[in-house]
Write an enzyme that holds these catalytic residues in place. Structure first.
Site, short mmCIF file in Angstrom:
data_model
loop_
_atom_site.label_atom_id
_atom_site.label_comp_id
_atom_site.label_asym_id
_atom_site.label_seq_id
_atom_site.Cartn_x
_atom_site.Cartn_y
_atom_site.Cartn_z
CG ASP A 408 -1.90 1.08 1.33
OD1 ASP A 408 -1.68 2.12 0.66
OD2 ASP A 408 -2.89 0.92 2.06
CG HIS A 409 3.26 4.01 -3.13
ND1 HIS A 409 4.22 4.38 -2.22
CD2 HIS A 409 3.81 4.24 -4.35
CE1 HIS A 409 5.30 4.83 -2.85
NE2 HIS A 409 5.06 4.74 -4.16
NE ARG A 410 -4.10 3.81 1.31
CZ ARG A 410 -5.26 3.31 1.75
NH1 ARG A 410 -6.31 4.09 1.83
NH2 ARG A 410 -5.36 2.05 2.08
#
Ligand code: CAO
Length: 438
Positions: A408-410
């Protein structure tokens, strides 16, 4: 005295389900604890035990109905005394199918919602003669209650081989016994003919087969869409040299075999991953966008995707950080078997903090796994194969394991993902420090 029996709680966060099968009929005597319903929830079929003993005065539900916790299932004459005497008979031979014609048309129309329709039924020339005495096999998606599965195991019968006389394709105890005796029933042929009518359709280009989604497939579709559309995914690829690990697996496999398990590469990966999660906490986390917080989980529950005849299921190994490699292997074997036999409890599939999906037993060089929300990452594992690797100016054959880490690139940056994947690869390459104390 007439007493209502209502659907009890089925598990955490489970408020409804679809009735796979009603196991009792009006007039039956039931004992306390006897299974009266099979309810298909998102990921498992749950048997519902009756909380009251008595004679069934009214059955308020039918196969295929959607019911909620608190809905009335049965009205029982709780004063009936012969309740427990027949309980064993009921468990072995669900009665409802005998009364299929008694049901109102409306209820019958609901049934196909959960009915598997084998694809090969598209072609007309493959349709068996409806008058044929031979019954149609249930196919590889064998629908049967746990008690029927038990009976099949006891009689050493493979459910996949058992023809069914049930219009929904569900195998009964009588089917199993009849199969053992070598008997046949006309009902099977009728089933084949009925299913065909329901499954066959046409589009602009030719014949097509329509198949209602099973509850597992429907839930998988919904969940995957949610995960894919709400999490910004990136997939990072790396490769681990597992030549030494493979030698170690072969050497120590005997010890685990003696304990009743099979030491596979998956057990090692679980062990290494859980060590990595303790060092890289953002991989054991969730994003809470409502509160704009990152939730770091202090426990380490690793889900392992399992390929089952009913579709993808992800049993979760709880508190994996406290388990030895042997314990991981035994638990993984137990959960994978339960998953394949549809015996997983809902709790077995909940509470995961990270998922591993190993397709290497089947094949493939790499894939991009979808993160199992609300988790932050998933590790895909593909098939290990020998590759020439340059070592001190010479090519040497090394067993290389392809890994694909979706994150999850967040919450995880690319550099973190590269470091996490490298740590896993290097630990798989030099596993002694982690495993020898076992
Ligand atoms: N590379 C090479 N060989 C591998 C391997 C890999 N990555 N992973 C497993 N193998 C080997 C095993 O070592 C075993 O070999 P031997 O029989 O020679 O010892 C063989 O393949 C079969 O392994 P297995 O699949 O029975 O056991 P496992 O512990 O490795 O895996 C489980 C268990 C449950 C993960 C697996 O059975 C399974 O269901 N995999 C599919 C997961 C899946 O569907 N993922 C996709 C999810 S997204 O749709």
């Amino acid at each position: 005295m007439a007493t209502e029996f209502k659907l009890p709680e089925l598990g955490e966060n489970i408020t409804s389900g679809t009735i796979a099968r009603v196991l009792v009929s009006k007039g039956d005597s039931v004992s306390k604890g006897q299974s009266i319903l099979e309810v298909e929830t998102d990921k498992a079929v749950v048997e519902v035990p009756c909380g009251i003993a008595g004679k069934v005065a009214e059955v308020k539900v039918s196969d295929g109905d959607t019911i909620k916790v608190g809905d009335v299932i049965l009205v029982l004459d709780a004063s009936d005394s012969g309740a427990s005497a027949k309980s064993e008979e009921k468990d072995a031979a669900p009665k409802k199918e005998a009364k299929a014609e008694d049901k109102p048309v409306k209820k019958d129309e609901k049934k196909p919602a959960e009915k598997p329709a084998p694809k090969k039924e598209v072609k007309k020339e493959e349709q068996p003669d409806a008058g044929d005495e031979d019954r149609k096999p249930a196919g590889d998606l064998a629908l049967a209650s746990p008690s029927v599965r038990r009976l099949a195991r006891e009689l050493d019968v493979k459910l996949e081989d058992v023809p069914t006389s049930d219009p929904d394709g569900r195998i009964t105890a009588e089917d199993v016994k009849s199969f053992v005796r070598g008997g046949t029933k006309k009902a099977g042929a009728q089933h084949a003919a009925t299913s065909k009518t329901a499954a066959t359709d046409e589009d602009k280009w030719g014949s097509i087969a329509r198949e209602p989604m099973s509850a597992v497939r429907r839930k998988t579709a919904q969940h995957m869409t949610h995960c894919w559309t709400t999490i910004p995914h990136v997939t990072h690829f790396d490769k681990a040299d597992i030549t030494a690990l493979e030698a170690m697996r072969k050497k120590h496999g005997r010890k685990v075999e003696q304990a009743g398990g099979k030491l596979t590469v998956t057990s090692f990966i679980v062990k290494v991953v859980v060590e990595a999660l303790q060092r890289f906490p953002q991989f054991n986390a969730s994003v809470d966008m409502e509160r704009e917080e990152i939730v770091y989980r202090q426990y380490f529950n690793v889900g392992v995707a399992a390929d089952t005849p009913n579709g993808l299921l992800v049993p979760v190994l709880k508190n994996t950080d406290q388990m030895s490699i042997t314990e991981i292997t035994l638990k993984l074997g137990e959960l994978a078997e339960k998953a394949r036999e549809r015996k997983l409890a809902l709790e077995d599939m909940q509470g995961g903090t990270f998922t591993i999906s190993n397709l290497g037993g089947i094949g493939g060089h790499g894939f991009t796994p979808i993160i199992n929300s609300p988790e932050a990452a998933i590790l895909g594992v593909s098939r290990a194969s020998y590759e020439p690797v340059l070592e001190n100016g010479q090519f040497a054959p090394r067993l290389m394991l392809p890994l694909s880490l979706s994150y999850d690139h967040r919450v995880i940056d690319g550099a973190d993902a590269a470091r996490f994947a490298r740590w896993i690869c290097e630990t798989l390459e030099n596993p002694w420090a982690l495993f020898l104390e076992d």
